[in-house]
Design an enzyme around this catalytic site. Structure first.
Site, PDB file in Angstrom:
ATOM      1  N   SER A  59      70.432 -18.971   4.801  1.00 47.34           N
ATOM      2  CA  SER A  59      69.566 -20.052   3.769  1.00 47.34           C
ATOM      3  C   SER A  59      70.254 -20.638   3.175  1.00 47.34           C
ATOM      4  CB  SER A  59      68.581 -18.675   2.731  1.00 47.34           C
ATOM      5  OG  SER A  59      67.512 -19.534   2.292  1.00 47.34           O
ATOM      6  N   ASN A  60      69.627 -21.525   1.821  1.00 50.25           N
ATOM      7  CA  ASN A  60      69.609 -22.782   1.382  1.00 50.25           C
ATOM      8  C   ASN A  60      69.511 -22.051  -0.134  1.00 50.25           C
ATOM      9  OD1 ASN A  60      67.044 -23.751   1.218  1.00 50.25           O
ATOM     10  ND2 ASN A  60      67.158 -23.939   3.101  1.00 50.25           N
ATOM     11  N   ARG A  61      69.801 -23.160  -1.599  1.00 50.91           N
ATOM     12  CA  ARG A  61      69.693 -22.989  -2.268  1.00 50.91           C
ATOM     13  C   ARG A  61      67.555 -23.460  -3.173  1.00 50.91           C
ATOM     14  NH1 ARG A  61      73.671 -22.469  -5.241  1.00 50.91           N
ATOM     15  NH2 ARG A  61      75.805 -23.164  -4.332  1.00 50.91           N
ATOM     16  N   SER A  62      67.000 -23.656  -2.199  1.00 49.63           N
ATOM     17  CA  SER A  62      65.809 -24.145  -2.267  1.00 49.63           C
ATOM     18  C   SER A  62      64.698 -22.908  -2.829  1.00 49.63           C
ATOM     19  CB  SER A  62      65.116 -24.177  -0.806  1.00 49.63           C
ATOM     20  OG  SER A  62      63.852 -24.685  -1.708  1.00 49.63           O
TER      21      SER A  62
END
Ligand code: C5P
Length: 407
Positions: free
Chosen positions: A218-221
């Protein structure tokens, strides 16, 4: 406050609504703050309050007519010498004439004959305020740079209550000061209904691409910017569908579709985009996913896993391909350097109307912060910079740009 507007020439236009009596308070406060106030009243306004009251309180006597013997062209003199024109209250009729460019009296002629900033403060019954004609006239005026101080909720004439009451005189004066000081006026959230009846689809959050049943890429959003967009659109009257990967609260009344992977987000977005007037891809879609997620949890004992990746579908590009005529499509580009140039390239590649660029390596910007700083790029080459501000303010700025593109 007194020094910042000291000596500034404000034409105070008063049109014919019951709220004209509140313009007396606006006039008094502006004069107290040192402004030079020139009252211009319509004939209908004088049915609600006497012109003598304004003449006594303002810096000059009331002007009412285009046909003054002392000055054959009063509107051009007023328009040229004003630092600001403030119309409070502004009736539906005045707004209609102004939007249509009809100069049927001294005030309508003056607002057309000026390059000074113009603030209008509408006041009317809720039914009139919500009428498409009034809202479309306001949207037209706002697009041309007219500043709208929207009405508030409260008691209206005839014992009714609802949205349409003239904004508080203190707020109107604060707006005038902000504009004269070059700071601009920020519409309080939920007060401008320029998306009434528009169907707005927003995606938010980072997608999660499973590696095995317990792990994902995933990512930091955080989804904060997407949720702020959904809330701002709902506050401004839109019917909102929010496709989100997060459990953040959604705006009341919005339809929420919870998704997790890029594939599930794509399915939801393509389904709902077919009927949307505006589509905003604020989500951070993972660019890669494991080609075949493991069915059972990977074990350390089996050594380093060999994870084969494949690209995820580019949802925005697909939305760009399929979009119906008239739909406004907006993408976000989170970059770590050269944000504006990279975003400009993506704007063309993905076929969007607006690309919102943010450099997430800058302090206070992007992922998980409550603040953001962006540049909004238009397919027409337009660029609008929004300095570090709350995600709600960024959302409103994006919606302002979208509003300018809606028919
Ligand atoms: O190509 P990039 O990921 O930088 O583009 C960002 C924009 O494209 C965002 O609006 C994002 O929501 C969208 N996007 C998408 N599908 C992807 C990757 C990005 O819709 N697979």
């Amino acid at each position: 406050m007194s020094s910042s507007i000291e000596g500034r020439r404000i034409v105070l236009g008063v049109t014919g609504g019951i709220a004209a009596y509140k313009a007396i308070e606006v006039c008094r406060r502006l004069v107290d703050a040192g402004a030079h106030v020139i009252p211009v009243m319509t004939d209908d306004a004088t049915r609600f309050v006497g012109e003598v009251t304004f003449s006594a309180l303002a810096s000059e006597p009331v002007q009412k007519s285009l046909w003054s013997e002392a000055d054959p062209i009063p509107h051009t003199h007023l328009g040229k010498t004003a630092d600001l024109i403030l119309v409070a209250p502004a009736t539906a009729r005045f707004l209609g004439c102004y939007a249509a460019g009809i100069s049927d009296g001294l005030l309508t002629a003056t607002v057309l004959a000026t390059r000074a900033p113009v603030i209008v403060c509408p006041a009317m019954h809720t039914e009139m305020w919500e009428h498409a004609a009034v809202q479309e006239n306001l949207a037209t005026l706002a697009r041309r740079g007219v500043i709208v101080v929207p009405p508030a909720e409260g008691r209206l004439a005839g014992g009714d209550a609802g949205l349409g009451r003239l904004a508080d005189p203190a707020e109107i004066v604060a707006a005038a000061v902000a504009v004269l000081e070059g700071r601009g006026y920020q519409v309080p959230s939920g007060r401008l209904r320029d998306f009434d009846g528009r169907r707005v689809l927003v995606s938010a959050g980072g997608t999660r691409e499973p590696i095995d049943p317990v792990r994902f890429i995933s990512n930091r959003s955080s989804g904060k910017q997407g949720h702020a967009l959904a809330r701002a659109a709902a506050d401004r009257g839109a019917d909102v569908i929010l496709v989100t990967t997060t459990n953040r609260p959604a705006p009341p009344g919005a339809k929420v579709v919870r998704v997790d992977t890029a594939a599930s987000m794509e399915e939801a977005m393509l389904e709902h985009a077919a009927n949307a007037d505006v589509v905003i891809m604020a989500a951070a879609v993972a660019d890669f996913r494991p080609k075949v997620p493991a069915e059972a949890k990977l074990s350390k004992a089996d050594g380093l896993p060999d994870i084969l990746l494949e690209p995820t579908p580019d949802i925005l590009r697909e939305l760009g391909r399929r979009r119906p005529v008239g739909q406004v499509l907006v993408g976000f580009a989170a970059e770590t350097g050269d944000a504006v140039e990279r975003a400009a390239a993506k704007l063309t590649a993905k076929g969007v109307d607006l690309m919102v660029a943010n450099d997430v390596s800058a302090a206070g910007v992007g992922f998980d912060h409550d603040t953001n700083a962006v540049t909004i790029l238009g397919a027409d080459g337009g660029r609008r910079q929004v300095e570090l501000s709350s995600k709600r303010q960024v959302a409103d700025a994006v919606l302002d740009s979208v509003a300018g593109l809606l028919d």
